[in-house]
Design a protein around this motif. Structure first.
Motif, mmCIF file in Angstrom:
data_model
loop_
_atom_site.group_PDB
_atom_site.id
_atom_site.type_symbol
_atom_site.label_atom_id
_atom_site.label_comp_id
_atom_site.label_asym_id
_atom_site.label_seq_id
_atom_site.Cartn_x
_atom_site.Cartn_y
_atom_site.Cartn_z
ATOM 1 N N SER A 116 -17.983 8.177 7.128
ATOM 2 C CA SER A 116 -18.603 6.855 7.091
ATOM 3 C C SER A 116 -19.755 6.749 8.086
ATOM 4 N N VAL A 117 -19.571 7.294 9.274
ATOM 5 C CA VAL A 117 -20.655 7.292 10.262
ATOM 6 C C VAL A 117 -21.810 8.168 9.781
ATOM 7 N N ARG A 121 -25.769 7.029 8.965
ATOM 8 C CA ARG A 121 -26.915 7.733 9.547
ATOM 9 C C ARG A 121 -27.806 8.333 8.451
ATOM 10 N N ALA A 122 -27.191 8.843 7.396
ATOM 11 C CA ALA A 122 -27.970 9.379 6.272
ATOM 12 C C ALA A 122 -28.724 8.264 5.560
ATOM 13 N N HIS A 123 -28.086 7.093 5.476
ATOM 14 C CA HIS A 123 -28.773 5.948 4.864
ATOM 15 C C HIS A 123 -30.051 5.622 5.635
ATOM 16 N N GLU A 124 -29.936 5.551 6.943
ATOM 17 C CA GLU A 124 -31.105 5.219 7.751
ATOM 18 C C GLU A 124 -32.193 6.286 7.650
ATOM 19 N N LYS A 125 -31.795 7.531 7.536
ATOM 20 C CA LYS A 125 -32.750 8.640 7.540
ATOM 21 C C LYS A 125 -33.335 8.927 6.158
ATOM 22 N N GLY A 260 -24.154 -2.048 10.869
ATOM 23 C CA GLY A 260 -24.635 -0.685 10.733
ATOM 24 C C GLY A 260 -23.569 0.327 11.097
ATOM 25 N N GLU A 261 -23.875 1.182 12.052
ATOM 26 C CA GLU A 261 -22.972 2.278 12.386
ATOM 27 C C GLU A 261 -21.632 1.780 12.936
ATOM 28 N N GLN A 262 -21.658 0.707 13.722
ATOM 29 C CA GLN A 262 -20.413 0.224 14.320
ATOM 30 C C GLN A 262 -19.437 -0.268 13.248
ATOM 31 N N LEU A 263 -19.918 -1.076 12.314
ATOM 32 C CA LEU A 263 -19.042 -1.542 11.236
ATOM 33 C C LEU A 263 -18.585 -0.369 10.363
ATOM 34 N N ARG A 265 -18.098 2.677 11.313
ATOM 35 C CA ARG A 265 -17.071 3.424 12.052
ATOM 36 C C ARG A 265 -15.719 2.712 11.978
ATOM 37 N N ILE A 266 -15.723 1.398 12.167
ATOM 38 C CA ILE A 266 -14.474 0.633 12.098
ATOM 39 C C ILE A 266 -13.812 0.800 10.737
ATOM 40 N N ALA A 267 -14.623 0.673 9.688
ATOM 41 C CA ALA A 267 -14.075 0.774 8.338
ATOM 42 C C ALA A 267 -13.586 2.181 8.033
ATOM 43 N N GLY A 268 -14.340 3.194 8.442
ATOM 44 C CA GLY A 268 -13.914 4.574 8.198
ATOM 45 C C GLY A 268 -12.603 4.896 8.883
ATOM 46 N N ALA A 269 -12.466 4.433 10.132
ATOM 47 C CA ALA A 269 -11.220 4.664 10.860
ATOM 48 C C ALA A 269 -10.046 3.991 10.165
ATOM 49 N N MET A 270 -10.306 2.820 9.577
ATOM 50 C CA MET A 270 -9.247 2.130 8.834
ATOM 51 C C MET A 270 -8.761 2.983 7.675
#
Length: 337
Positions: A116-117, A121-125, A260-263, A265-270
């Motif tokens: 997810s992170v 990052r790929a989305h932004e790049k 962005g990345e913080q949300l 990360r939270i969702a991926g960890a879930m």
């Protein structure tokens, strides 16, 4: 990340009474379509709400509402202003999203948090300029864990899957089912249990979390896996561009800092957490089984998946994105996470 732009009316109102705006309480509406017990509703959204409240000293919060629209209609729900925030599964709207298929490809090594992170990052790049989430604000991206096969019958080898009727979620999962010789049935995740219970399908491709979240331990007691999973599912968290209009400039800026990345990360960890719960459900039911592909079948699947990967790479290249570079970037970010 693109900044939110307040409407002229809202800006005027804030200018007239900045102090009142600063003090106002705002409750955002989150539309959700999975059961309240699903990790998105029991873990991820509550964590995100806590982050929003902490960032704004409690002036902004959110509440989850269910049943506002079926899963494929969540995007339009936000476009129409019925809710402020929602989460969507890209595979439910065929043809609407292309770049999002990059994270769905088989062959990535890593858990959902890393994926997810890397996805954000790929989305932004690579993907942002494609503007595939037009009309809404993209506030996070996520993927579930590796997709596995849950079936009524015991699958002992890859060839057993041919001629099965499988519930497939769309996107790359559909191509996977076709490559395996299965007949695909497209129904949203909340309908999976009844689809299997009625024998309308022989199985379903889902991450391990489905064993617990959708009670597959009752209706699809056998699970078959390949290294890295058959695919991954692509999701987005989206927000109405007008949701910020009700906040002060200070609170809007604080909330946006979380996106962005913080949300992601939270969702991926879930998703990783509920995959563990799915495995616990499998292991705690003696009539459930888990089979991993033999080395021969793993190698066979790797060969079978190459045309799927090549097809997606071509699709993404065709919309002006360097798909090969994006895929290598995602794999590297996951490996180094």
């Amino acid at each position: 990340m693109k900044h939110f732009i307040k409407t002229a009316a809202a800006v005027s109102a804030l200018a007239l009474s900045a102090a009142a705006a600063h003090a106002q309480d705002v409750t955002l509406t989150i539309s959700s379509w999975a059961p309240p017990t699903h990790g998105m509703n029991a873990i991820a959204w509550p964590a995100i709400i806590d982050e929003i409240e902490a960032a704004t000293d409690g002036r902004v919060t959110a509440e989850i509402k269910y049943g506002l629209a079926p899963p494929p209609a969540q995007y339009d729900l936000i476009l129409d202003g019925v809710a402020d925030i929602a989460w969507i599964f890209h595979g439910y709207t065929p043809g609407r999203f292309v770049a999002t298929k990059m994270i769905e490809l088989p062959g990535y090594d890593g858990n959902a948090e890393a994926a997810s992170v890397a996805y954000w990052r790929a989305h932004e790049k690579f993907f942002e300029d494609a503007n595939e989430h037009r009309g809404v604000e993209l506030i996070g991206l996520m993927t579930h864990g590796p997709g596995v096969l849950h079936t009524n019958a015991d699958v002992t080898r890859l060839d057993d899957i041919a001629s099965m009727k499988l519930r497939l979620g769309g996107g790359v999962a559909n191509a996977v089912g076709e490559a395996l010789g299965a007949t695909g049935i497209n129904v949203p995740a909340p309908k999976v249990y009844e689809t299997l219970a009625s024998n309308a399908a022989d199985g379903v491709m889902m991450p391990m979390e489905g064993k617990a979240s959708f009670k597959l331990f009752e209706v699809a007691k056998n699970t078959y896996t390949v290294p890295g999973g058959f695919y991954r599912g692509s999701f987005a968290m989206i927000m109405s561009p007008y949701a910020m209009d009700r906040m002060s400039d200070e609170d809007a800026a604080a909330v946006e800092e979380l996106f962005g990345e913080q949300l992601s990360r939270i969702a991926g960890a879930m998703w990783d957490t509920i995959d563990e719960k799915g495995m616990e459900a499998l292991e705690s039911n003696a009539d459930n089984s888990l089979r991993e592909a033999t080395p021969e079948d793993a190698a066979k699947w790797e060969e079978m998946s190459k045309p799927i990967i090549d097809s997606v790479l071509q699709e993404v290249n065709d919309i002006g994105i360097d798909a090969e570079a994006a895929r290598a970037f995602i794999a590297e970010e996951m490996a180094n996470y």
